[in-house]
Every structure is written in C-alpha cells, then in structure tokens.
Design a protein around this motif. Sequence first.
Motif, mmCIF file in Angstrom:
data_model
loop_
_atom_site.group_PDB
_atom_site.id
_atom_site.type_symbol
_atom_site.label_atom_id
_atom_site.label_comp_id
_atom_site.label_asym_id
_atom_site.label_seq_id
_atom_site.Cartn_x
_atom_site.Cartn_y
_atom_site.Cartn_z
ATOM 1 N N CYS A 277 0.850 -1.190 0.000
ATOM 2 C CA CYS A 277 0.000 0.000 0.000
ATOM 3 C C CYS A 277 0.888 1.242 0.000
ATOM 4 C CB CYS A 277 -0.864 -0.040 1.257
ATOM 5 S SG CYS A 277 -1.747 1.491 1.564
ATOM 6 N N LEU A 278 0.554 2.188 -0.865
ATOM 7 C CA LEU A 278 1.357 3.415 -0.981
ATOM 8 C C LEU A 278 0.930 4.475 0.024
ATOM 9 C CD1 LEU A 278 1.164 3.674 -4.882
ATOM 10 C CD2 LEU A 278 3.036 2.717 -3.526
ATOM 11 N N GLY A 279 -0.195 4.225 0.682
ATOM 12 C CA GLY A 279 -0.676 5.221 1.645
ATOM 13 C C GLY A 279 -1.220 6.469 0.986
ATOM 14 N N CYS A 280 -1.652 6.354 -0.265
ATOM 15 C CA CYS A 280 -2.111 7.548 -0.986
ATOM 16 C C CYS A 280 -3.483 8.029 -0.494
ATOM 17 C CB CYS A 280 -2.181 7.256 -2.489
ATOM 18 S SG CYS A 280 -3.443 6.032 -2.926
ATOM 19 N N GLY A 281 -4.262 7.129 0.106
ATOM 20 C CA GLY A 281 -5.565 7.517 0.654
ATOM 21 C C GLY A 281 -6.705 7.541 -0.353
ATOM 22 N N GLU A 282 -6.421 7.166 -1.594
ATOM 23 C CA GLU A 282 -7.462 7.225 -2.626
ATOM 24 C C GLU A 282 -8.656 6.345 -2.249
ATOM 25 O OE1 GLU A 282 -8.798 8.945 -6.049
ATOM 26 O OE2 GLU A 282 -6.939 9.376 -4.987
ATOM 27 N N CYS A 283 -8.401 5.136 -1.727
ATOM 28 C CA CYS A 283 -9.493 4.216 -1.384
ATOM 29 C C CYS A 283 -10.342 4.776 -0.248
ATOM 30 C CB CYS A 283 -8.928 2.845 -0.996
ATOM 31 S SG CYS A 283 -7.777 2.884 0.383
ATOM 32 N N ASN B 151 -7.644 0.681 3.172
ATOM 33 C CA ASN B 151 -6.190 0.488 3.216
ATOM 34 C C ASN B 151 -5.777 -0.261 4.481
ATOM 35 O OD1 ASN B 151 -7.003 2.680 4.744
ATOM 36 N ND2 ASN B 151 -5.206 3.944 4.301
ATOM 37 N N CYS C 196 -7.767 1.844 -6.435
ATOM 38 C CA CYS C 196 -6.480 1.695 -5.731
ATOM 39 C C CYS C 196 -5.302 1.994 -6.668
ATOM 40 C CB CYS C 196 -6.337 0.284 -5.165
ATOM 41 S SG CYS C 196 -4.729 0.020 -4.389
ATOM 42 N N THR C 197 -4.486 2.935 -6.260
ATOM 43 C CA THR C 197 -3.334 3.360 -7.054
ATOM 44 C C THR C 197 -2.356 2.210 -7.281
ATOM 45 O OG1 THR C 197 -3.574 5.408 -5.838
ATOM 46 C CG2 THR C 197 -1.604 5.213 -7.202
ATOM 47 N N ALA C 198 -2.221 1.357 -6.255
ATOM 48 C CA ALA C 198 -1.253 0.255 -6.341
ATOM 49 C C ALA C 198 -1.903 -1.027 -6.889
ATOM 50 C CB ALA C 198 -0.656 -0.019 -4.962
ATOM 51 N N ARG D 289 -4.062 -2.957 -5.610
ATOM 52 C CA ARG D 289 -4.150 -4.042 -4.621
ATOM 53 C C ARG D 289 -5.548 -4.688 -4.678
ATOM 54 N NH1 ARG D 289 -1.202 -4.383 -0.115
ATOM 55 N NH2 ARG D 289 -2.852 -4.040 1.419
ATOM 56 N N LEU E 258 -8.138 -5.186 -3.001
ATOM 57 C CA LEU E 258 -8.723 -4.799 -1.710
ATOM 58 C C LEU E 258 -10.008 -5.568 -1.402
ATOM 59 C CD1 LEU E 258 -8.196 -0.926 -1.784
ATOM 60 C CD2 LEU E 258 -6.815 -2.665 -0.698
HETATM 61 S S1 SF4 Z 1 -5.689 3.308 -2.760
HETATM 62 FE FE1 SF4 Z 1 -4.383 1.493 -2.572
HETATM 63 S S2 SF4 Z 1 -2.337 2.311 -2.346
HETATM 64 FE FE2 SF4 Z 1 -3.742 4.016 -1.921
HETATM 65 S S3 SF4 Z 1 -4.078 3.952 0.327
HETATM 66 FE FE3 SF4 Z 1 -5.658 2.702 -0.604
HETATM 67 S S4 SF4 Z 1 -4.815 0.627 -0.547
HETATM 68 FE FE4 SF4 Z 1 -3.111 2.010 -0.276
#
Ligand code: SF4
Length: 384
Positions: free
Chosen positions: A307-313, A324, A356-358, A360, A362
């Motif tokens: 997880c990149l921690g971008c917060g998009e989700c 996340n 999710c940017t990465a 994942r 989820l």
């Molecule tokens: S969108 Fe994906 S990469 Fe970004 S915080 Fe959520 S789980 Fe992490």
Amino acid sequence: MNPIFLLTPSDRGPVLKIREQNLSSALLISLEITELTPLVGKEELVAKGQKIASDPQNKLPSVHSSVSGKVLDVKKDFILIEEEGERVAAPLTLDNSDSSSMLSYLREAGIDVSGLKQGCTLIINTVPAEAGIDGHRFLIEEFNQIMSEGLDFLKEALSPKASAIAVPQGMSWTLPGCTGHEIKPVYPNGLAPMVVKAVTGKEMPSGVSVIDAATLYRIGRTVHGKQPVTEIMVKVGNTLFQAPVGTTVKLLTSKAGFKLSDGDRVVLGGPLSGRAVYSLNHGIPADTQGVTVIAGSNTPVAKDSPCLGCGECVIKCPARLMPNMISRHAEFGLFENTQAYFIASCFECGLCAYWCTAQRPLLQYIRLAKKELFSKPILEDLRK
Ligand code: SF4
Ligand code: SF4
C-alpha cells in the motif's frame, strides 16, 4: 461518465428461455458460497423442485434441483445433475399461521430471509445493482401481479410499519401500498445500504428490511405455485435469459454470443462487485442476476503490491471506511484486527479496489477476512 457506473435500465427486449435452446449439458448446482450439506447421493434420482441441500443450522436458504434427473456427482461445493424423466416434487406445505413459520417457508423454498425483520420499514429495491444487470425492468413491467402477491405475503409475515419502492430516476414503477422514491441511477446507489440511506435519510438504521425486485418476484412465484423457483432471470451481455439454476456460464455466454479467449474473465454479477468464476462449467446460483464478461485486454491486473498510503481508497469509500488499513491486516492474516476498522460495515461495492493506485486486491482481502471471521460467533453482525 464511465459507462461502468451508469445504472440506467436498458430496453427490456425479449427473454430467451434457455430450456428451449437445447440444454444438453448437465446442471451444476453450486454450494460453494453457501456451504450447505448435500442431501442426495451419487446415482440418486431427483425430482424437479426436490430439496437437495440444506443448512444444518437452519439459517441459510435450502437448494433444490432445477430438473428431474440423475445425480452424477456430489462434492463439497457442488452437485452435478443430468436431466432425465419428468418427475416433479410434491408441493410445499404453506404454513402461514405466524410470522416465523412464513419466513421459514420462504427459507425452505430457497429464499434468503435473513435480513427481514418484524415491524420494519420494508423497501423494495428495483434499482439495478450494477451496470447491465437490469432484469428488474422486465420483472416489474411484466409480472407486477406476481410481485404484488409476493409483497402481500411479506406484509403478512412482517407487519411492516411502512412500505416503499425505490426506482431509478425517471421510472414510474409502482407496487400497491408502496411510497415511491426515485434514486439517481449511478453506481453504487442501487446497492441496498445506499438505497436505505436514500429512502430513510439515515445510515444503517435498525428496523429496515430491503428486498430486491428479483427476490420479490421469486417470493410471489413461490407463494403462487407452492414450488421453489428454480428458473431465474439472468442478464448476459444484451440478452436476458430465463435459465434453470445450475446452467453453466459456458452455455449462457455462448448463447449470448460471446467467444471467450484465454485471459477473459467471466464474473457472476457486475464488474465492480461480482465474483469471477474459475471454470466455465460453474453453474449459476439462484441469486445470480447477471453474468459479465470482461475481455482479457480490459482486465485490471491486481497485485499484492505494498500500500502506498495515498488515501485514494479512503476518499472513494461510500461507507467512509479505511480499506487500506483493513486490507493491510487481512493481507497478513490478522483478521480479528479488521474489526477495529469496522469491516462489518463494508458492503462490498468494490470501489476501493477499482481506484487503488497500487492495484491491490482490496475487495478480495476484505472478503477473505469476512469469510475467516464469519465462523466466529462474536461476529453475528457479519451474518446479516
Ligand atoms: S488506494 Fe491502494 S495504495 Fe492508496 S491507500 Fe488505498 S490501498 Fe493504499
Ligand atoms: S468495498 Fe471498499 S469502498 Fe466499498 S464499502 Fe467496502 S471498503 Fe468501502
């Protein structure tokens, strides 16, 4: 707007009855998701409508044979039946002496009644759950009388304090005694928790029961015919099929005109919240309203990347959860920790995974955690 989010019902079109289209392959009645106990053995002859699997704890709906036939195989997660003969099971005995008997009648007939409550506000949801899964339109326009019968039965069983029907904006569908509520037809507005919020103005209020149009139709047909409904409406591409439960996705996709190639994904349900099948021989379960084919070239590649921690989700989650954090714990098998992030409030819309940017997986992590926690009695709310 991305068409994947549009829930506008398409023109009804004709219904293709799959049984009149040379049903030569055996039916595969799936027990995979419900984990029921089979009641029949190999080589046994079964009648159409006969109960073939049930829940020992009497909480999940029973499963019935869609055809008169011979059992070819019984495994933990499916029963394979080949059509043979013309036997029909004895009619169900309707006991409408009290509410609990009426609900257990429905459960015995294969209908999930776990979310129905006495004295509730009853909401009939006709908004498509996902883009392209819009058989509701056909049911409500063609079978209004049968659905009204189902509604009468439910009203007698539940004594609701109010009844409402949620319809896509611009549609004028009604059912007797229901107040109409128009819903903007954009994903995820057709999912039950979103409909409840739109109709009541509250998030997850207690004392509300939601039933979708397809289930209400099945209730009406069951009450009317005193037989479990073993043929369902399922939309595949642009074709609406009337097909026996257990018809393989291979037959449905080929009749709908799809030529599948390696890498294509076949999904029970819609592209955002559906479940991909691992074999084209998978039989459609009774609650299937649509089958979606995603071409290999369009299939997003999910990766177990960090997880990149971008917060998009978190921004996109309509339940205001932290997918996340839930996924990070589920990924490492720390399933009980996910309760601290209110995993039970996730209604599996799949938007977190979509954005999710990465990339994942989820939703898969969330479903895995729920499955692991389901067996633990402390998580009763996950069973609802
Ligand atoms: S969108 Fe994906 S990469 Fe970004 S915080 Fe959520 S789980 Fe992490
Ligand atoms: S699937 Fe993801 S976005 Fe949808 S409710 Fe659950 S956590 Fe939120």
